[in-house]
Write a protein that holds these residues in place. Structure first.
Motif, PDB file in Angstrom:
ATOM      1  N   LEU A  45       0.834  -1.199   0.000  1.00 41.24           N
ATOM      2  CA  LEU A  45       0.000   0.000   0.000  1.00 41.24           C
ATOM      3  C   LEU A  45       0.868   1.249   0.000  1.00 41.24           C
ATOM      4  CD1 LEU A  45      -2.773   1.346   0.161  1.00 41.24           C
ATOM      5  CD2 LEU A  45      -2.626   1.159   2.657  1.00 41.24           C
ATOM      6  N   GLN A  46       1.937   1.264   0.775  1.00 33.95           N
ATOM      7  CA  GLN A  46       2.822   2.430   0.816  1.00 33.95           C
ATOM      8  C   GLN A  46       3.504   2.642  -0.539  1.00 33.95           C
ATOM      9  OE1 GLN A  46       5.275   1.549   4.233  1.00 33.95           O
ATOM     10  NE2 GLN A  46       3.925   2.668   5.629  1.00 33.95           N
ATOM     11  N   LYS A  47       3.936   1.561  -1.189  1.00 33.45           N
ATOM     12  CA  LYS A  47       4.548   1.689  -2.523  1.00 33.45           C
ATOM     13  C   LYS A  47       3.540   2.277  -3.508  1.00 33.45           C
ATOM     14  CE  LYS A  47       6.124  -2.468  -3.358  1.00 33.45           C
ATOM     15  NZ  LYS A  47       6.811  -3.631  -3.952  1.00 33.45           N
ATOM     16  N   THR A  48       2.315   1.779  -3.454  1.00 33.94           N
ATOM     17  CA  THR A  48       1.276   2.275  -4.363  1.00 33.94           C
ATOM     18  C   THR A  48       0.986   3.745  -4.098  1.00 33.94           C
ATOM     19  OG1 THR A  48       0.305   0.066  -4.455  1.00 33.94           O
ATOM     20  CG2 THR A  48      -1.090   1.880  -5.164  1.00 33.94           C
ATOM     21  N   MET A  49       0.934   4.132  -2.835  1.00 30.70           N
ATOM     22  CA  MET A  49       0.687   5.545  -2.485  1.00 30.70           C
ATOM     23  C   MET A  49       1.843   6.432  -2.961  1.00 30.70           C
ATOM     24  SD  MET A  49      -2.260   5.741  -1.089  1.00 30.70           S
ATOM     25  CE  MET A  49      -2.266   7.312  -0.274  1.00 30.70           C
ATOM     26  N   THR A  50       3.078   5.958  -2.844  1.00 29.32           N
ATOM     27  CA  THR A  50       4.240   6.736  -3.295  1.00 29.32           C
ATOM     28  C   THR A  50       4.187   6.939  -4.813  1.00 29.32           C
ATOM     29  OG1 THR A  50       5.572   5.863  -1.485  1.00 29.32           O
ATOM     30  CG2 THR A  50       6.768   6.809  -3.341  1.00 29.32           C
ATOM     31  N   ILE A  51       3.854   5.868  -5.535  1.00 29.95           N
ATOM     32  CA  ILE A  51       3.745   5.966  -6.998  1.00 29.95           C
ATOM     33  C   ILE A  51       2.617   6.935  -7.378  1.00 29.95           C
ATOM     34  CG2 ILE A  51       3.112   4.659  -9.068  1.00 29.95           C
ATOM     35  CD1 ILE A  51       4.545   2.243  -7.760  1.00 29.95           C
ATOM     36  N   LEU A  52       1.505   6.871  -6.672  1.00 27.14           N
ATOM     37  CA  LEU A  52       0.386   7.770  -6.944  1.00 27.14           C
ATOM     38  C   LEU A  52       0.780   9.219  -6.698  1.00 27.14           C
ATOM     39  CD1 LEU A  52      -2.628   8.237  -7.588  1.00 27.14           C
ATOM     40  CD2 LEU A  52      -3.081   7.913  -5.151  1.00 27.14           C
ATOM     41  N   GLN A  53       1.458   9.480  -5.594  1.00 25.38           N
ATOM     42  CA  GLN A  53       1.875  10.856  -5.286  1.00 25.38           C
ATOM     43  C   GLN A  53       2.859  11.377  -6.320  1.00 25.38           C
ATOM     44  OE1 GLN A  53       3.311  10.436  -1.279  1.00 25.38           O
ATOM     45  NE2 GLN A  53       1.255  10.567  -0.379  1.00 25.38           N
ATOM     46  N   ALA A  54       3.793  10.527  -6.754  1.00 28.31           N
ATOM     47  CA  ALA A  54       4.764  10.943  -7.768  1.00 28.31           C
ATOM     48  C   ALA A  54       4.065  11.239  -9.089  1.00 28.31           C
ATOM     49  CB  ALA A  54       5.827   9.866  -7.958  1.00 28.31           C
ATOM     50  N   THR A  55       3.108  10.410  -9.448  1.00 30.27           N
ATOM     51  CA  THR A  55       2.366  10.626 -10.691  1.00 30.27           C
ATOM     52  C   THR A  55       1.571  11.923 -10.633  1.00 30.27           C
ATOM     53  OG1 THR A  55       2.201   8.238 -10.985  1.00 30.27           O
ATOM     54  CG2 THR A  55       0.690   9.582 -12.265  1.00 30.27           C
ATOM     55  N   GLN A  56       0.934  12.178  -9.492  1.00 36.16           N
ATOM     56  CA  GLN A  56       0.155  13.411  -9.345  1.00 36.16           C
ATOM     57  C   GLN A  56       1.058  14.638  -9.384  1.00 36.16           C
ATOM     58  OE1 GLN A  56      -1.944  12.585  -5.692  1.00 36.16           O
ATOM     59  NE2 GLN A  56      -3.774  11.892  -6.793  1.00 36.16           N
ATOM     60  N   ALA A  57       2.227  14.553  -8.750  1.00 38.57           N
ATOM     61  CA  ALA A  57       3.161  15.686  -8.768  1.00 38.57           C
ATOM     62  C   ALA A  57       3.649  15.939 -10.191  1.00 38.57           C
ATOM     63  CB  ALA A  57       4.334  15.416  -7.832  1.00 38.57           C
ATOM     64  N   SER A  58       3.978  14.906 -10.936  1.00 38.38           N
ATOM     65  CA  SER A  58       4.429  15.065 -12.330  1.00 38.38           C
ATOM     66  C   SER A  58       3.332  15.685 -13.172  1.00 38.38           C
ATOM     67  CB  SER A  58       4.810  13.704 -12.916  1.00 38.38           C
ATOM     68  OG  SER A  58       5.877  13.151 -12.225  1.00 38.38           O
ATOM     69  N   PHE A  59       2.122  15.235 -12.999  1.00 44.15           N
ATOM     70  CA  PHE A  59       1.008  15.766 -13.764  1.00 44.15           C
ATOM     71  C   PHE A  59       0.803  17.249 -13.455  1.00 44.15           C
ATOM     72  CE2 PHE A  59      -3.527  16.617 -14.441  1.00 44.15           C
ATOM     73  CZ  PHE A  59      -3.610  16.289 -15.787  1.00 44.15           C
ATOM     74  N   THR A  60       0.939  17.617 -12.187  1.00 43.54           N
ATOM     75  CA  THR A  60       0.779  19.025 -11.786  1.00 43.54           C
ATOM     76  C   THR A  60       1.864  19.886 -12.423  1.00 43.54           C
ATOM     77  OG1 THR A  60      -0.188  18.323  -9.698  1.00 43.54           O
ATOM     78  CG2 THR A  60       0.608  20.574  -9.803  1.00 43.54           C
TER      79      THR A  60
END
Length: 126
Positions: A99-114
């Motif tokens: 779950l933590q790995k998935t959350m980290t990937i999600l946060q990185a993806t959202q930051a890149s998109f922003t």
């Protein structure tokens, strides 16, 4: 009533009474009486056989339906057991790490998109 067969019009025909009447007519003798009794008995017996066939078909259909429902219930119970076992056998520490790995990937993806969303064409060409 034992021996009662539905005549299709809401009543019943006592097949034993029909046979008894037929036997009595045969014993009484006389070709006309025997012929008439034979026709009546044959019609009543055919009606009884048709009714028995209809009931057998109905019972067979109900038995098939019960088999299907029983099979579905067994399959559902097996699926629930598999799900329950999967939930109970879950390694909590592994699940938390995943779950933590998935959350980290999600946060990185959202930051890149922003960041990409804030760039203009001129910023991109620089």
């Amino acid at each position: 009533m034992f021996g009662g067969i539905s005549d299709g019009k809401g009543g019943t025909t006592d097949i034993f009474a029909v046979l008894s009447t037929y036997i009595s007519a045969l014993n009484a003798g006389g070709t006309a009486t025997a012929t008439a009794a034979s026709g009546t008995a044959a019609t009543a017996i055919q009606s009884a056989l048709n009714q028995v066939s209809d009931v057998q078909g109905s019972v067979g259909a109900r038995a098939a339906r019960l088999d299907i429902v029983s099979s579905q219930a067994t399959d559902a119970a097996g699926a629930r057991e598999v799900d329950r076992t999967a939930l109970e056998d879950t390694d909590i520490s592994t699940a938390i790490v995943d779950l933590q790995k998935t959350m980290t990937i999600l946060q990185a993806t959202q930051a890149s998109f922003t960041k990409l969303g804030q760039l203009s064409l001129f910023d991109y060409l620089k």
